[in-house]
Write a protein that holds these residues in place. Structure first.
Motif, PDB file in Angstrom:
ATOM      1  N   GLY A 331     -39.586  64.770 -46.835  1.00 49.43           N
ATOM      2  CA  GLY A 331     -38.277  64.846 -47.485  1.00 49.43           C
ATOM      3  C   GLY A 331     -37.886  63.580 -48.225  1.00 49.43           C
ATOM      4  O   GLY A 331     -37.274  63.631 -49.302  1.00 49.43           O
ATOM      5  N   PHE A 332     -38.221  62.424 -47.661  1.00 47.85           N
ATOM      6  CA  PHE A 332     -37.898  61.163 -48.339  1.00 47.85           C
ATOM      7  C   PHE A 332     -38.666  61.068 -49.659  1.00 47.85           C
ATOM      8  O   PHE A 332     -38.134  60.637 -50.679  1.00 47.85           O
ATOM      9  N   LYS A 333     -39.930  61.499 -49.624  1.00 44.98           N
ATOM     10  CA  LYS A 333     -40.771  61.423 -50.830  1.00 44.98           C
ATOM     11  C   LYS A 333     -40.245  62.374 -51.911  1.00 44.98           C
ATOM     12  O   LYS A 333     -40.165  62.005 -53.084  1.00 44.98           O
ATOM     13  N   VAL A 334     -39.857  63.566 -51.497  1.00 44.17           N
ATOM     14  CA  VAL A 334     -39.357  64.539 -52.476  1.00 44.17           C
ATOM     15  C   VAL A 334     -38.121  63.967 -53.187  1.00 44.17           C
ATOM     16  O   VAL A 334     -37.979  64.066 -54.408  1.00 44.17           O
ATOM     17  N   GLN A 335     -37.247  63.308 -52.399  1.00 43.62           N
ATOM     18  CA  GLN A 335     -36.042  62.765 -53.037  1.00 43.62           C
ATOM     19  C   GLN A 335     -36.369  61.548 -53.907  1.00 43.62           C
ATOM     20  O   GLN A 335     -35.774  61.360 -54.970  1.00 43.62           O
ATOM     21  N   TRP A 336     -37.328  60.730 -53.479  1.00 41.76           N
ATOM     22  CA  TRP A 336     -37.774  59.611 -54.327  1.00 41.76           C
ATOM     23  C   TRP A 336     -38.285  60.129 -55.674  1.00 41.76           C
ATOM     24  O   TRP A 336     -37.986  59.581 -56.730  1.00 41.76           O
ATOM     25  N   GLU A 337     -39.076  61.196 -55.611  1.00 44.98           N
ATOM     26  CA  GLU A 337     -39.649  61.742 -56.851  1.00 44.98           C
ATOM     27  C   GLU A 337     -38.532  62.215 -57.779  1.00 44.98           C
ATOM     28  O   GLU A 337     -38.572  61.982 -58.989  1.00 44.98           O
ATOM     29  N   ALA A 338     -37.513  62.852 -57.187  1.00 46.38           N
ATOM     30  CA  ALA A 338     -36.385  63.324 -58.009  1.00 46.38           C
ATOM     31  C   ALA A 338     -35.657  62.135 -58.628  1.00 46.38           C
ATOM     32  O   ALA A 338     -35.244  62.181 -59.794  1.00 46.38           O
ATOM     33  N   PHE A 339     -35.490  61.057 -57.857  1.00 42.06           N
ATOM     34  CA  PHE A 339     -34.781  59.891 -58.406  1.00 42.06           C
ATOM     35  C   PHE A 339     -35.605  59.230 -59.524  1.00 42.06           C
ATOM     36  O   PHE A 339     -35.062  58.833 -60.554  1.00 42.06           O
ATOM     37  N   LEU A 340     -36.915  59.130 -59.333  1.00 44.44           N
ATOM     38  CA  LEU A 340     -37.753  58.520 -60.379  1.00 44.44           C
ATOM     39  C   LEU A 340     -37.700  59.356 -61.669  1.00 44.44           C
ATOM     40  O   LEU A 340     -37.621  58.818 -62.777  1.00 44.44           O
ATOM     41  N   ARG A 341     -37.725  60.675 -61.513  1.00 46.34           N
ATOM     42  CA  ARG A 341     -37.626  61.542 -62.699  1.00 46.34           C
ATOM     43  C   ARG A 341     -36.264  61.378 -63.365  1.00 46.34           C
ATOM     44  O   ARG A 341     -36.142  61.451 -64.585  1.00 46.34           O
ATOM     45  N   HIS A 342     -35.245  61.174 -62.561  1.00 43.55           N
ATOM     46  CA  HIS A 342     -33.891  60.958 -63.076  1.00 43.55           C
ATOM     47  C   HIS A 342     -33.852  59.678 -63.916  1.00 43.55           C
ATOM     48  O   HIS A 342     -33.345  59.661 -65.038  1.00 43.55           O
TER      49      HIS A 342
END
Ligand SMILES: NC(=O)c1ccc[n+]([C@@H]2O[C@H](COP(=O)([O-])OP(=O)(O)OC[C@H]3O[C@@H](n4cnc5c(N)ncnc54)[C@H](O)[C@@H]3O)[C@@H](O)[C@H]2O)c1
Length: 383
Positions: A331-342
């Motif tokens: 879950g932490f990785k999924v949210q990191w990926e979303a933030f990087l894409r943001h």
């Protein structure tokens, strides 16, 4: 394929969360996969700048993972042009000052919760970030847990009919530190160091409730410090001054009532360390970190209260497992990926500093409710 390197300060990397969940399970995992691919074919490559207080610990972590960029000088790291993101997993009390410096340095910011010690400070950070034009994000990892993802799927599919109530049990026994070492840092149990289970857990409860069941409209909490004396990492006894249990009722927009117990002084007789039971007119579910089980109206048994007879039904056996039907990543990785894409591609990301401030607000009002012995309404926050 174009590779776009993005400099990320990882502050607090020697801590429990900073090291395990953010460095190893998220950022290094993204690098191990070759970077994060974007829709246009670009690959984002996190370049990590480890920041902390101890040279020895930083050097050791860097060597263990083949990293070379680390420093104990946060100001110097923030002054670098090749750094675009500041990430904070320090103890909560050090966060506000560091984030403010990062905003002034024009960095995008991602941080552990809680965003700040109080609502006013959290809103102030959100406003400062908006004025500086930097993008912000706050960790809301529980939303990405398999159990809660399956619960969301049930909600989206209309499984429950009208949701009536949510009851959640979170907690486990945190050892006092005398005859067995404690499994959480001692600052968690000192109010003066930003500890306490309300400050720790209510930010999570805010986004879980708001995203799944409705905005929190009121809170009523009773708190306790059940274990008043603990032993720290160095073997020194200390008085535990922060709350280690909270028994709270939240009223949500739309009428759902949520009752959540959070405790570091409870022994687990559950299947997982957190479980939410959701009851609706058409069916019910029990979701944990990974599992989610359901019982539909049509197969609901009809128990009859009779204390003179032994239990005749195996209630747990009457529930069905919700299948994964997809691969769930950390879950932490999924949210990191979303933030990087943001940050890199401008994709939407709604878990920003305002969302973080709402979590801080719920903790603050929960503590006030306990102090004043009354139910407190939760006003809407805006920037
Ligand atoms: N998202 C989650 O599920 C979750 C879970 C636990 C903790 N957290 C949050 O993560 C943050 C870190 O918690 P943790 O459990 O990893 O704590 P920890 O004590 O293991 O780590 C704290 C980190 O802060 C650093 N630090 C900087 N200044 C410090 C100071 N003056 N005193 C002590 N440490 C200092 C430490 O060196 C260490 O790297 C907290 O804000 C906490 O609320 C989030």
């Amino acid at each position: 394929m174009t590779r776009r390197s993005i400099g990320i300060i990882v502050n607090g990397v020697t801590g429990r969360m900073g090291y395990r969940q953010h460095l190893v399970r998220s950022l290094l995992a993204i690098r191990d996969a070759g970077g994060l691919p974007l829709a246009d074919g670009t690959t984002i490559w996190p370049h990590l700048v480890l920041v902390g207080r101890s040279e020895t610990k930083l050097r050791e972590i860097a060597q263990r993972h083949g990293l070379e960029d680390w420093t104990t000088d946060l100001a110097a790291a923030l002054a670098r042009d090749d750094v675009e993101i500041y990430f904070d997993a320090q103890v909560t009390q050090q966060r506000e000052k560091a984030i403010r410096a990062a905003i002034e340095a024009g960095k995008h910011i991602y941080t552990e919760k809680p965003l700040a010690a109080d609502t006013a400070a959290a809103l102030d950070l959100a406003r400062a970030a908006r004025s500086a034009g930097v993008r912000t994000g706050v960790v809301q990892d529980k939303l990405f847990l398999p159990g809660l993802r399956k619960l969301k799927r049930l909600l989206d599919g209309g499984f429950f009919g009208q949701v009536l109530s949510v009851r959640g049990e979170f907690g486990y026994w945190v050892f006092e530190g005398d005859w067995q070492p404690a499994q959480r840092p001692s600052w968690n149990y000192r109010a003066s160091d930003g500890g306490g289970i309300v400050v720790d857990m209510f930010p999570h409860w805010h986004y879980v409730l708001a995203e799944l069941f409705g905005e929190v409209r009121s809170v009523s909490a009773t708190i306790a410090t059940h274990i008043s004396r603990r032993v720290d990492e160095a073997g020194r006894p200390y008085p535990a001054t922060a709350d280690d249990a909270a028994y709270a009722v939240f009223e949500l927009a739309g009428g759902v009532i949520a009752q959540l117990n959070s405790s570091w002084a409870v022994r687990v007789f559950r299947d997982e360390l957190v479980e939410f039971q959701v009851d609706g007119t058409e069916g019910s579910a029990v979701a944990g970190l990974r599992r989610c089980r359901v019982q539909h109206r049509a197969i609901t048994p009809k128990p009859v209260w009779n204390p003179d007879l032994p239990v005749t039904e195996d209630f747990r056996a009457q529930w069905s497992e919700v299948p994964d039907n997809e691969d769930f990543d950390n879950g932490f990785k999924v949210q990191w990926e979303a933030f990087l894409r943001h940050v890199v591609a401008g994709e939407p990301f709604r878990w920003d500093f305002l969302a973080g401030a709402q979590g801080v607000q719920l903790a603050e009002l929960g503590l006030r409710s306990a102090r004043e012995g009354r139910r407190i309404e939760v006003p809407e926050l805006s920037l």
